[in-house]
Design a protein around this motif. Sequence first.
Motif, PDB file in Angstrom:
ATOM      1  N   GLU A  98       0.799  -1.219   0.000  1.00  7.37           N
ATOM      2  CA  GLU A  98       0.000   0.000   0.000  1.00  7.37           C
ATOM      3  C   GLU A  98       0.835   1.274   0.000  1.00  7.37           C
ATOM      4  OE1 GLU A  98       0.394  -0.885   4.493  1.00  7.37           O
ATOM      5  OE2 GLU A  98       0.744  -1.850   2.548  1.00  7.37           O
ATOM      6  N   GLY A  99       0.277   2.336  -0.627  1.00  4.26           N
ATOM      7  CA  GLY A  99       0.857   3.665  -0.519  1.00  4.26           C
ATOM      8  C   GLY A  99       1.822   4.078  -1.607  1.00  4.26           C
ATOM      9  N   HIS A 109       3.315   0.804  -7.980  1.00  3.92           N
ATOM     10  CA  HIS A 109       1.883   0.709  -7.749  1.00  3.92           C
ATOM     11  C   HIS A 109       1.258  -0.317  -8.690  1.00  3.92           C
ATOM     12  CE1 HIS A 109      -2.389   2.071  -8.119  1.00  3.92           C
ATOM     13  NE2 HIS A 109      -2.250   2.226  -6.812  1.00  3.92           N
ATOM     14  N   SER A 123       1.719  -4.067   7.314  1.00  2.25           N
ATOM     15  CA  SER A 123       1.812  -2.624   7.081  1.00  2.25           C
ATOM     16  C   SER A 123       3.187  -2.319   6.495  1.00  2.25           C
ATOM     17  CB  SER A 123       1.585  -1.848   8.385  1.00  2.25           C
ATOM     18  OG  SER A 123       2.472  -2.283   9.406  1.00  2.25           O
ATOM     19  N   THR A 124       3.206  -1.659   5.360  1.00  2.00           N
ATOM     20  CA  THR A 124       4.429  -1.559   4.561  1.00  2.00           C
ATOM     21  C   THR A 124       5.594  -0.936   5.325  1.00  2.00           C
ATOM     22  OG1 THR A 124       5.320  -0.832   2.445  1.00  2.00           O
ATOM     23  CG2 THR A 124       3.879   0.714   3.570  1.00  2.00           C
ATOM     24  N   LEU A 179       7.092   6.583  -0.974  1.00  3.78           N
ATOM     25  CA  LEU A 179       5.641   6.426  -1.071  1.00  3.78           C
ATOM     26  C   LEU A 179       4.990   7.720  -1.565  1.00  3.78           C
ATOM     27  CD1 LEU A 179       5.009   4.402   2.216  1.00  3.78           C
ATOM     28  CD2 LEU A 179       5.177   3.515  -0.126  1.00  3.78           C
ATOM     29  N   ARG A 209      -2.097   8.917   3.476  1.00  4.54           N
ATOM     30  CA  ARG A 209      -3.125   8.156   4.191  1.00  4.54           C
ATOM     31  C   ARG A 209      -4.294   7.817   3.273  1.00  4.54           C
ATOM     32  NH1 ARG A 209      -3.831   7.110   9.606  1.00  4.54           N
ATOM     33  NH2 ARG A 209      -5.865   6.192  10.036  1.00  4.54           N
ATOM     34  N   ASP A 235      -4.260   7.468   0.063  1.00  4.64           N
ATOM     35  CA  ASP A 235      -3.837   6.471  -0.912  1.00  4.64           C
ATOM     36  C   ASP A 235      -3.756   5.083  -0.284  1.00  4.64           C
ATOM     37  OD1 ASP A 235      -3.743   8.351  -2.887  1.00  4.64           O
ATOM     38  OD2 ASP A 235      -1.562   8.478  -2.988  1.00  4.64           O
ATOM     39  N   ILE A 236      -3.261   5.013   0.953  1.00  5.84           N
ATOM     40  CA  ILE A 236      -3.195   3.731   1.654  1.00  5.84           C
ATOM     41  C   ILE A 236      -4.588   3.148   1.813  1.00  5.84           C
ATOM     42  CG2 ILE A 236      -2.783   2.710   3.936  1.00  5.84           C
ATOM     43  CD1 ILE A 236      -0.285   4.531   4.100  1.00  5.84           C
ATOM     44  N   ASP A 271      -5.949   1.993  -1.583  1.00  2.12           N
ATOM     45  CA  ASP A 271      -5.311   0.749  -2.025  1.00  2.12           C
ATOM     46  C   ASP A 271      -5.919  -0.458  -1.318  1.00  2.12           C
ATOM     47  OD1 ASP A 271      -3.606   2.064  -3.744  1.00  2.12           O
ATOM     48  OD2 ASP A 271      -1.903   2.080  -2.358  1.00  2.12           O
ATOM     49  N   TYR A 302      -5.024  -7.292   8.100  1.00  3.20           N
ATOM     50  CA  TYR A 302      -4.022  -6.221   8.103  1.00  3.20           C
ATOM     51  C   TYR A 302      -3.235  -6.284   9.403  1.00  3.20           C
ATOM     52  CZ  TYR A 302      -2.301  -1.575   6.697  1.00  3.20           C
ATOM     53  OH  TYR A 302      -1.537  -0.503   6.283  1.00  3.20           O
ATOM     54  N   HIS A 356       4.713   3.420   8.497  1.00  2.53           N
ATOM     55  CA  HIS A 356       3.541   4.268   8.729  1.00  2.53           C
ATOM     56  C   HIS A 356       2.536   3.721   9.741  1.00  2.53           C
ATOM     57  CE1 HIS A 356       0.202   2.099   6.681  1.00  2.53           C
ATOM     58  NE2 HIS A 356       1.197   1.482   6.083  1.00  2.53           N
TER      59      HIS A 356
END
Length: 355
Positions: free
Chosen positions: A93-94, A102, A128-129, A136, A143, A145-146, A149, A168, A176
Amino acid sequence: MSSSKSIPLSYATCSIGTPDTPLPQKLTLLSQAGFTGIELAFPDLLSHASSLYNRDISPSDYGSLTSAAKDIRSLAIKNGLAILMLQPFSNFEGWPRGSSEHEDAFKRAKGWCAIMDAAGIEILQVGSTDTPLGKLSPKERLRADIVQDLRELCDILSSTSPKMRVAYENWCWSSHAQGWKEVWEIAKEVDRPNIGLCLDTFQSAGGEWADPSTASGLIGNVSLGSPGEKKLTSRFEASMAELASTVPPEKLYLLQVSDAYRPSTGPLSSEVVDGTATRGRWSHDFRPMPYDGGYLPIETVGTAVLKTGFRGWFSMEIFDGGEDGKGREGVDLKEFAWKARESMGRFIERCLKEI
């Protein structure tokens, strides 16, 4: 009080032997030890596919991996094991919109979804990436975008099967979302029925209470029994109490269980080494099963999860490279599997007594 026998037990395939250990052997040993489910680790899927086809299989060869997943499904059924989850889906994500990263993230998502469908797997673990923030999306839109996604990922899964879900997980070295509260807030914003949490005793206790880069092994380098340690422990216990009263049990998909060593070689460097942060390196090599030399307050995490009302999967995910992190030799895998089962039972019983 619930009985530990009512809680289903899983084991991550990456946590016994190595990727070179034949997967059929792993499944047989885990089944014989009394586990009823597995987390299928992607490296084990790759290894099994390579063995089946007698050639190296690329991580993006989804045709071969999907066929291998069908074979693994048959092996699991033969051993009386449910395949609980496919893991670890990382650095998803992100990423900036329009970037090759992406695009690749969503290609991977669709490929992994096909694998899950072939193997009959319902849960995809998304960590969480830990991609550095500078790579990113811009800070002002990261946030959003996360969240977007993860929404799209949930939709990809649900369009394949209404049973498929995203678990998750907060990785305590994430760029993040290092804590349970951060991933829970993001999951609420995603607002999809098929997203919940994968919690982990190591990730919570190792992120909020311990620090392998200090001499004491605790955040702030406070000493055990000192006023600083009591304050630290009180703060951690308050966090776990908030978890117990905040997260509904239906949004908890599993609890992964492991402890951590204080590295015998001394504090780990606080610098990023080979692209991996301190707690990431600690996670990869210094995580024993409960009651086997670790020092984290993992029962505090297990108790909090049970206090939510959750009685689903407890899954052992350990990476035991010994107290020096260099690996163990001569391990009898059969004995190891049985020891893990006994350790998990003890952990659950002790947590249930605190309810």
